[in-house]
Every structure is written in structure tokens, then in C-alpha cells.
Write an enzyme that holds these catalytic residues in place. Structure first.
Site, mmCIF file in Angstrom:
data_model
loop_
_atom_site.group_PDB
_atom_site.id
_atom_site.type_symbol
_atom_site.label_atom_id
_atom_site.label_comp_id
_atom_site.label_asym_id
_atom_site.label_seq_id
_atom_site.Cartn_x
_atom_site.Cartn_y
_atom_site.Cartn_z
ATOM 1 C CB SER A 8 4.810 44.658 36.410
ATOM 2 O OG SER A 8 5.234 43.397 35.915
ATOM 3 C CG HIS A 32 6.474 44.080 40.416
ATOM 4 N ND1 HIS A 32 6.464 43.821 41.771
ATOM 5 C CD2 HIS A 32 5.843 43.031 39.826
ATOM 6 C CE1 HIS A 32 5.851 42.660 41.991
ATOM 7 N NE2 HIS A 32 5.468 42.162 40.833
ATOM 8 C CG ASP A 34 5.930 40.062 37.793
ATOM 9 O OD1 ASP A 34 5.653 39.850 38.992
ATOM 10 O OD2 ASP A 34 5.413 40.961 37.118
ATOM 11 C CG MET A 36 6.428 34.246 36.495
ATOM 12 S SD MET A 36 5.013 34.352 35.406
ATOM 13 C CE MET A 36 4.465 36.036 35.729
ATOM 14 C CG HIS A 65 5.998 38.753 42.574
ATOM 15 N ND1 HIS A 65 4.829 38.967 41.878
ATOM 16 C CD2 HIS A 65 5.733 37.748 43.456
ATOM 17 C CE1 HIS A 65 3.900 38.136 42.322
ATOM 18 N NE2 HIS A 65 4.423 37.383 43.271
ATOM 19 C CG MET A 67 4.972 34.728 41.152
ATOM 20 S SD MET A 67 4.240 35.579 39.749
ATOM 21 C CE MET A 67 5.564 36.720 39.366
ATOM 22 C CG MET A 135 -0.253 37.547 44.364
ATOM 23 S SD MET A 135 0.743 38.631 43.335
ATOM 24 C CE MET A 135 0.010 38.351 41.712
ATOM 25 N N GLY A 140 1.004 34.554 37.401
ATOM 26 C CA GLY A 140 1.451 33.801 36.233
ATOM 27 C C GLY A 140 1.407 34.599 34.943
ATOM 28 N N GLY A 142 0.338 38.617 33.007
ATOM 29 C CA GLY A 142 -0.153 39.986 33.054
ATOM 30 C C GLY A 142 -1.503 40.074 32.357
ATOM 31 C CG ASP A 173 1.626 41.924 41.241
ATOM 32 O OD1 ASP A 173 1.290 42.391 40.140
ATOM 33 O OD2 ASP A 173 2.546 41.089 41.392
ATOM 34 N N GLY A 175 -4.051 43.493 37.750
ATOM 35 C CA GLY A 175 -5.266 44.170 37.306
ATOM 36 C C GLY A 175 -5.397 45.595 37.815
ATOM 37 N N GLY A 195 1.308 46.477 35.278
ATOM 38 C CA GLY A 195 2.047 45.997 34.115
ATOM 39 C C GLY A 195 1.401 46.450 32.818
HETATM 40 C C1 DX5 Z 1 1.287 38.423 37.631
HETATM 41 C C2 DX5 Z 1 2.435 39.290 38.043
HETATM 42 C C3 DX5 Z 1 2.124 40.719 37.927
HETATM 43 C C4 DX5 Z 1 1.836 41.199 36.541
HETATM 44 C C5 DX5 Z 1 0.751 42.210 36.675
HETATM 45 O O1 DX5 Z 1 1.611 37.114 37.919
HETATM 46 O O2 DX5 Z 1 2.808 39.015 39.381
HETATM 47 O O3 DX5 Z 1 3.146 41.520 38.514
HETATM 48 O O4 DX5 Z 1 2.921 41.795 35.891
HETATM 49 O O5 DX5 Z 1 0.302 42.551 35.412
HETATM 50 P P1 DX5 Z 1 -1.006 43.421 35.208
HETATM 51 O O6 DX5 Z 1 -0.747 44.743 35.846
HETATM 52 O O7 DX5 Z 1 -1.125 43.498 33.713
HETATM 53 O O8 DX5 Z 1 -2.153 42.681 35.850
HETATM 54 ZN ZN ZN Z 2 4.228 40.478 40.316
#
Ligand code: DX5
Ligand code: ZN
Length: 221
Positions: A8, A32, A34, A36, A65, A67, A135, A140, A142, A173, A175, A195
Site C-alpha cells: 500500500s 494498493h 488508498d 480517502m 481502494h 474509502m 478490512m 482511515g 496505516g 487489508d 495490520g 503498508g
Molecule cells: C487503511 C488502508 C490500508 C492501509 C494499511 O485504511 O485501507 O490499505 O494502507 O496500512 P497498514 O498495512 O500499515 O495497516
Molecule cells: Zn486499503
């Protein structure tokens, strides 16, 4: 089933995005992206102009993705910018129309589901989408802690996909790192988004390899 990785770019250095993408490209099955909107989630990131710039820079598969509360207003812009897939959230509703719109734009169609939303909300759509995005954090930001509630959803989707012989990519997606990759892969995830565990590390390429290894070892065991 092979495990694939979608780093990501949310955790990359946006001032050096091209360099960051080139460095991770050999380990990135997908990238990926993101998106938002400051409404569906309390954060703002990037939109179609950045996707267009990335598209000019790389041939990588761009997994967007969304959001967003109103993704339908932007699907055409993402398709024209060069997105390969878009995932809309099941929580925003209007799912049938959004899937049809993604298809008519030539996008691979994804459906994303938040931690507090039941997988049953997605089940009617599994035979019409290419990609289910489970998810494992609240979307929102990383760098959050993996939420194990994702595991049973992944397992349920994987068993339905197997039962009905669906060509469904099950993506997870949030953690994902060397500790959690094996657990989600065992549950049935085939595309792992990571990410901070990739771009937040001193050596992102080695970090990505380690995540892939952890996942592959878990499914081979
Ligand atoms: C969170 C995003 C993820 C994010 C994941 O809202 O959708 O794609 O980048 O980040 P990590 O891998 O650090 O949890
Ligand atoms: Zn994402």
C-alpha cells in the site's frame, strides 16, 4: 493457492512516489492505492490525478481502494486515470449499481467490508465481483493493529468461493506483517495488502519478501 502481495503506497513517501514504486515493483503483484474522502473515513489522501501520474510511471496493476461515501461519482475518473480495479465499500450501499458501473467501465470490481460489518452483507455479491477486500483494521489510517475478526470472514468467503467455484480474489487489508500474514493466508486470503510493514521499514523489498515467505510457509505447513 499462491499468495500475492499488494504493497500500500499510503505508507510510502509521497514526495518520492516514483522511486518508492520502482524499488518495490519486483515484489509487488499489485500496488494498493488508498483513496480517502474525509467523509467515509476521517482522513484525506489522493485521487485520480495521482493515479494518472502513477499509471504513466509504471505498468503495475493499480488496485484502488475507494474509502468514499460516493464512489459512483468518481469511478469513471479512476478508470480513465488508469486504475485496474476499484473496490467500493458495501457500507455505502447501492452495491448492484456500483458493480455494474465498474464492469461497464472495464474495471475489475471489488467490494470492501469494514471490521464491524457482517460478511453476510457481501454474500449476495460474491458471484458478481472479482475481489473481496476484507478490512482487518478500521479504515482511515496505516499502522494500526490487526483485528482478528477478519479471519472468520476470510474463511467464510473462501469456503463460499470454493463451494461455488468462484474466481474470487480474497484480499485482506490492515495490520498485515510477518506475524499476521500466516494467519490470514491460512484462513484463505490470497492477496495481502501491507503498508507500514513494507514502506515503513528500512529495507522495504526485504520486508515484502519476509511477509510473502511467512504467508507461503503457513499455507504449505
Ligand atoms: C487503511 C488502508 C490500508 C492501509 C494499511 O485504511 O485501507 O490499505 O494502507 O496500512 P497498514 O498495512 O500499515 O495497516
Ligand atoms: Zn486499503
Amino acid at each position: 493457492m499462491a499468495i500475492r502481495l499488494a504493497p500500500s503506497i499510503l505508507s510510502a513517501d509521497f514526495a518520492q512516489l516514483g522511486v518508492e514504486i520502482d524499488r518495490i515493483r519486483p515484489e509487488a503483484d499489485w500496488l494498493h492505492v488508498d483513496v480517502m474522502d474525509g467523509h467515509f473515513v476521517p482522513n484525506l489522501t489522493i485521487g485520480p490525478p495521482v493515479v494518472r501520474s502513477i499509471r504513466r510511471h509504471t505498468d503495475a496493476y493499480l488496485d484502488c481502494h475507494l474509502m468514499m461515501t460516493d464512489p459512483g461519482d468518481y469511478l469513471k475518473a479512476f478508470a480513465e486515470a488508469g486504475a485496474d480495479s476499484c473496490s467500493v465499500h458495501v457500507e455505502v450501499g447501492n452495491t448492484a449499481d456500483l458493480i455494474a458501473e465498474m464492469r461497464s467501465l472495464g474495471l475489475h470490481a471489488g467490494l470492501a467490508v469494514n471490521p464491524e460489518t457482517s460478511i453476510e452483507e457481501c454474500e449476495p455479491w460474491l458471484d458478481r465481483i472479482d475481489l473481496l477486500l476484507v478490512m482487518s483494521v478500521h479504515p482511515g489510517f496505516g499502522g494500526q493493529e490487526f483485528m482478528p475478526v477478519a479471519l472468520s470472514k476470510i474463511a467464510r468467503a473462501a469456503s463460499l468461493a470454493q463451494r461455488d467455484d468462484l474466481a474470487l480474489t480474497i484480499e485482506v487489508d490492515g495490520g498485515i506483517d510477518v506475524r499476521t500474514a500466516g494467519r490470514v493466508a491460512e484462513a484463505g486470503a490470497t492477496m495481502l495488502v501491507a503498508g507500514s510493514a513494507v514502506f515503513g521499514q528500512d529495507d522495504p523489498v526485504e520486508a515484502a519478501r519476509a511477509i510473502r515467505r511467512a504467508a507461503e510457509q503457513a499455507v504449505a505447513a
